[in-house]
Scaffold this active site. Structure first.
Site, PDB file in Angstrom:
ATOM      1  N   HIS A 161       0.869  -1.187   0.000  1.00 55.95           N
ATOM      2  CA  HIS A 161       0.000   0.000   0.000  1.00 55.95           C
ATOM      3  C   HIS A 161       0.904   1.236   0.000  1.00 55.95           C
ATOM      4  CE1 HIS A 161      -2.759   2.975   1.841  1.00 55.95           C
ATOM      5  NE2 HIS A 161      -3.751   2.167   1.541  1.00 55.95           N
ATOM      6  N   ASP A 216       3.245  -4.339   8.005  1.00 53.14           N
ATOM      7  CA  ASP A 216       2.004  -3.566   7.917  1.00 53.14           C
ATOM      8  C   ASP A 216       0.850  -4.561   8.080  1.00 53.14           C
ATOM      9  OD1 ASP A 216      -0.321  -2.356   7.073  1.00 53.14           O
ATOM     10  OD2 ASP A 216       0.504  -1.579   5.194  1.00 53.14           O
ATOM     11  N   GLN A 273      -4.407  -5.255   7.097  1.00 51.08           N
ATOM     12  CA  GLN A 273      -5.427  -6.181   6.585  1.00 51.08           C
ATOM     13  C   GLN A 273      -5.357  -7.541   7.280  1.00 51.08           C
ATOM     14  OE1 GLN A 273      -7.810  -5.276   4.602  1.00 51.08           O
ATOM     15  NE2 GLN A 273      -7.039  -3.378   3.714  1.00 51.08           N
ATOM     16  N   LYS A 277     -10.221  -0.395  10.628  1.00 50.24           N
ATOM     17  CA  LYS A 277     -10.515  -1.617   9.863  1.00 50.24           C
ATOM     18  C   LYS A 277     -10.803  -2.788  10.802  1.00 50.24           C
ATOM     19  CE  LYS A 277      -7.220  -0.341   6.221  1.00 50.24           C
ATOM     20  NZ  LYS A 277      -7.973   0.282   5.141  1.00 50.24           N
ATOM     21  N   CYS A 280      -4.784   2.444  -3.550  1.00 56.05           N
ATOM     22  CA  CYS A 280      -3.532   2.994  -2.982  1.00 56.05           C
ATOM     23  C   CYS A 280      -2.382   2.028  -3.187  1.00 56.05           C
ATOM     24  CB  CYS A 280      -3.691   3.352  -1.509  1.00 56.05           C
ATOM     25  SG  CYS A 280      -4.966   4.551  -1.206  1.00 56.05           S
TER      26      CYS A 280
HETATM   27  C1  LIG Z   1      -2.345  -2.843   3.668  1.00 59.19           C
HETATM   28  C2  LIG Z   1      -2.721  -1.447   4.063  1.00 59.19           C
HETATM   29  N1  LIG Z   1      -1.799  -0.648   4.589  1.00 59.19           N
HETATM   30  C3  LIG Z   1      -2.088   0.606   4.962  1.00 59.19           C
HETATM   31  C4  LIG Z   1      -3.347   1.127   4.825  1.00 59.19           C
HETATM   32  C5  LIG Z   1      -3.607   2.532   5.270  1.00 59.19           C
HETATM   33  O1  LIG Z   1      -4.495   2.569   6.361  1.00 59.19           O
HETATM   34  P1  LIG Z   1      -4.806   3.931   7.106  1.00 59.19           P
HETATM   35  O2  LIG Z   1      -5.412   4.831   6.062  1.00 59.19           O
HETATM   36  O3  LIG Z   1      -5.765   3.577   8.182  1.00 59.19           O
HETATM   37  O4  LIG Z   1      -3.523   4.471   7.609  1.00 59.19           O
HETATM   38  C6  LIG Z   1      -4.341   0.336   4.277  1.00 59.19           C
HETATM   39  C7  LIG Z   1      -5.701   0.884   4.068  1.00 59.19           C
HETATM   40  O5  LIG Z   1      -6.326   0.698   3.078  1.00 59.19           O
HETATM   41  C8  LIG Z   1      -4.024  -0.991   3.889  1.00 59.19           C
HETATM   42  O6  LIG Z   1      -4.944  -1.781   3.341  1.00 59.19           O
END
Ligand SMILES: Cc1ncc(COP(=O)(O)O)c(C=O)c1O
Length: 418
Positions: A130, A208, A211, A234, A374
């Protein structure tokens, strides 16, 4: 329903989520079907009530008041941290609250990265990250004269441990930062193995978990990552709260990310000293009600049991993969087996733009996401500009997937593809 996959999960929690009492925008109106938990989850009533109760009855700033109300707020905030840390097998002192996972990764890139990555060093990530786990490293590498390298994504949507070993053998990798579950491909990465290999090569690791944490049992100690980051909204919690678990020695050695407020121990005219962990990384008034909400969210998930959550979502994912196979022209991304993936599926349909797919699904009352998610570098690897994505949460049922597939088939008719 097709007779290929029998959905055996017994989870039945939709009624805990008040949003499902409303109707969708479909014509004629029908129940709301939400298959976009990868973007954000819906919230159970207990979380909504906990946030409202905190703001109605216990609201005060934290770590500064001596009166009883302020101490109630302290207890609520610190209690939330204890619950959140316990949920992922982490310690309270090394569990930092941030605004979201993006801020948690930025914190590491700034505070750890600027002191430990320099000219001739490398940061290693994967092509499926992401943007939140790409751009902070791009900025760091550009600023410090370091190189950002990528593990490639193969046909199955996976990365190669051999390539990881080859990259680590070059001897210049300081940080390996990978997603636990891809938000596009659904791939579950072997993060414990990746972190162990990074560590053996003298590199620091970051995972990270945005998910992963909401959907499967995650034990950050067992994974062995130096940093493990995730996001509350999430995981059935409110927006505005994220989590960074860090290895104590690293957190202790790092300079603060942002300064002022709660992260201070003392201030003189020319200098300041930093508060102890985890407060050193929590500048200003923290997201108190949000933390309380997240504490209740993880307790709700724990009461269900994360193994049951995963079993439910795995069964629904198998059913989703099976049913998507009924849609002519549909191309799935990521591993074909439910066991290898989290509860989401990204796809394209020949002759239809992903935004049209999402729009037509919405006409059937079904919320799915369309776009680059993203993850624009990954879109380039896949040779597309966008995909449609259906993602599952604890509250989903097989009928939600049937409704999606009905809407996709109806959409093909609208496009004259049937
Ligand atoms: C794998 C992953 N990393 C990071 C993010 C970013 O999350 P946040 O906007 O809550 O920081 C997302 C959100 O879609 C994600 O799916």
């Amino acid at each position: 329903m097709t007779d290929g996959v029998i959905v055996t999960s017994e989870l039945d929690v939709k009624a805990d989520f008040p949003i499902f009492a409303r109707r969708s925008s479909a014509r004629p109106p029908r129940e709301l079907i939400y298959l976009d938990s990868g973007a954000t989850s819906q919230k159970p009533q207990v979380v909504i009530d906990a946030v409202a109760d905190h703001l109605s009855s216990h609201n005060a700033n934290v770590h500064r008041g001596v009166y009883a109300l302020a101490q109630e707020a302290d207890a609520a905030y610190d209690g939330a941290r204890r619950r959140v840390a316990a949920f992922t097998g982490a310690r309270r002192e090394t569990t930092v609250f941030t605004k979201n996972v993006t801020e948690a990764i930025n914190l590491v890139a700034y505070s750890w990265g600027r002191a430990n990555v320099g000219q001739g060093d490398a940061v290693l990530i994967t092509q499926m990250e992401h943007h939140a786990n790409i751009v902070p490293w791009q900025v760091l590498c550009r600023e410090r004269g370091a190189e950002l390298r990528y593990l490639e994504v193969d046909e199955r949507g996976e990365v190669s441990l051999d390539q990881l070993d080859a990259e680590l053998a070059r001897g210049d990798v300081r940080m390996v930062a990978v997603t636990h579950v891809s938000n596009v491909l659904g791939t579950i990465l072997p993060v414990a193995e990746i972190c162990a290999r990074a560590r053996a090569a003298g590199a620091v690791s970051l995972v990270d978990g945005a998910q992963a944490v909401p959907h499967m049992a995650v034990d950050v100690e067992a994974i062995g990552a130096d940093f493990y980051a995730w996001t509350g909204h999430k995981a059935l919690g409110p927006t505005g709260i994220g989590v960074l678990h860090g290895r104590r020695e690293l957190l202790e050695s790092m300079e603060p990310f942002m300064t002022g407020g709660d992260m201070i121990a003392s201030v003189d005219f020319q200098g300041a000293t930093w508060n102890e962990l985890p407060y050193k990384f929590e500048a200003g008034t923290p997201p108190i009600a949000e933390a309380v909400g997240l504490g209740v969210a993880v307790e709700y998930l724990s009461q269900i049991g994360m193994d049951r959550v995963r079993a439910h979502e795995r069964a629904l994912t198998a059913y989703l993969l099976e049913r998507l196979g009924d849609v002519p022209g549909l191309r799935l991304t990521g591993p074909p087996e439910a066991d290898a993936r989290g509860g989401l599926a990204s796809f394209t349909i020949e002759g239809m733009h992903p935004h049209d797919i999402a729009e037509l699904a919405d006409r059937g009352g079904v919320c799915i996401r369309a776009g680059h998610h993203c993850a624009q570098p990954l879109m380039r690897c896949l040779g597309v500009s966008a995909t449609a994505r259906a993602s599952i949460g604890v509250y989903n049922e097989p009928g939600d997937i049937d409704a999606l597939v009905d809407a996709l088939l109806a959409g093909r008719e609208v496009f004259g593809l049937a």
